[in-house]
Design a protein around this motif. Structure first.
Motif, short mmCIF file in Angstrom:
data_model
loop_
_atom_site.label_atom_id
_atom_site.label_comp_id
_atom_site.label_asym_id
_atom_site.label_seq_id
_atom_site.Cartn_x
_atom_site.Cartn_y
_atom_site.Cartn_z
N ARG A 267 0.27 10.98 -2.01
CA ARG A 267 0.44 12.62 -2.53
C ARG A 267 0.49 13.08 -3.95
O ARG A 267 0.13 12.97 -4.29
CB ARG A 267 1.44 12.54 -1.41
N GLU B 92 0.97 -1.45 0.33
CA GLU B 92 -0.27 -0.17 -0.12
C GLU B 92 0.80 1.62 -0.25
O GLU B 92 1.68 1.57 1.12
CB GLU B 92 -1.36 0.27 0.98
N ILE B 93 0.55 2.54 -0.17
CA ILE B 93 0.72 3.59 -0.57
C ILE B 93 0.18 4.74 -0.85
O ILE B 93 -1.06 4.46 -1.59
CB ILE B 93 1.47 4.30 -1.98
N GLY B 94 0.32 6.06 0.48
CA GLY B 94 -0.87 7.20 0.51
C GLY B 94 -0.31 7.31 -0.97
O GLY B 94 0.96 8.20 -1.13
N THR C 138 -7.48 1.49 -6.84
CA THR C 138 -7.44 3.11 -5.37
C THR C 138 -8.20 3.06 -4.52
O THR C 138 -9.21 2.44 -4.70
CB THR C 138 -7.26 4.11 -6.37
N ARG D 5 -6.96 8.00 -1.83
CA ARG D 5 -6.34 8.40 -0.46
C ARG D 5 -5.48 7.32 -0.66
O ARG D 5 -4.07 7.89 -0.14
CB ARG D 5 -6.85 8.69 0.36
N SER D 6 -5.06 6.27 -1.07
CA SER D 6 -4.32 5.85 -1.35
C SER D 6 -4.15 4.18 -2.19
O SER D 6 -5.80 4.52 -3.33
CB SER D 6 -4.46 4.75 0.20
#
Length: 139
Positions: free
Chosen positions: A41, A37-39, A116, A92-93
């Motif tokens: 940004r 997982e990656i937020g 996503t 958001r992620s």
């Protein structure tokens, strides 16, 4: 060889400078599967405001390799992979879910679906990847 579990997978990911830059995290690992997982940004966006395709490709590559590691052992390398972008990635992620679809002694074929996650928790498929991962263990 150290035990391959979620704690060890997190340590391996943390040892990768690029993974630290992206603030990636492994949230599931084992039984031929891995979830990365990656937020999302702003600095990970491209010029149109979508998550950059390179971030999706990174997530697919690492998730594929970690999933294969559950079947082949800790020393693995991606031999190659393809990725198909289904829709622009916003939310958001990012969640990359990989699973070994065929494993042998020296290689594994792995599929990864990338989603996503929106603010309300709904998921949207944004890319699909498939790759071959090789054991880097000496024969």
């Amino acid at each position: 060889m150290p035990e391959l579990d979620l704690e060890m997978a997190c340590k391996v990911l943390e040892s990768q400078p690029f993974s630290r830059l992206l603030q990636a995290r492994i949230t599931a690992f084992g039984d031929g599967k891995a979830v990365l997982e990656i937020g999302i940004r702003e600095e990970l966006h491209q010029q149109n405001g979508f998550l950059h395709g390179g971030v999706l490709a990174y997530a697919a590559d690492n998730a594929l390799t970690f999933a294969a590691g559950t079947a082949l052992g800790s020393a693995v390398l991606t031999s190659g992979f393809t990725i198909q972008y289904v829709r622009p990635a916003t939310g958001r992620s990012l969640v990359a879910r990989a699973e070994v679809v065929h494993g042998g002694r020296r290689q594994a074929v792995v599929r990864c679906d990338l989603f996503t996650v929106k603010e309300d928790g709904a998921e949207a498929l944004c890319a699909v990847a498939q790759g071959t991962v090789l054991s880097a263990q000496p024969s």
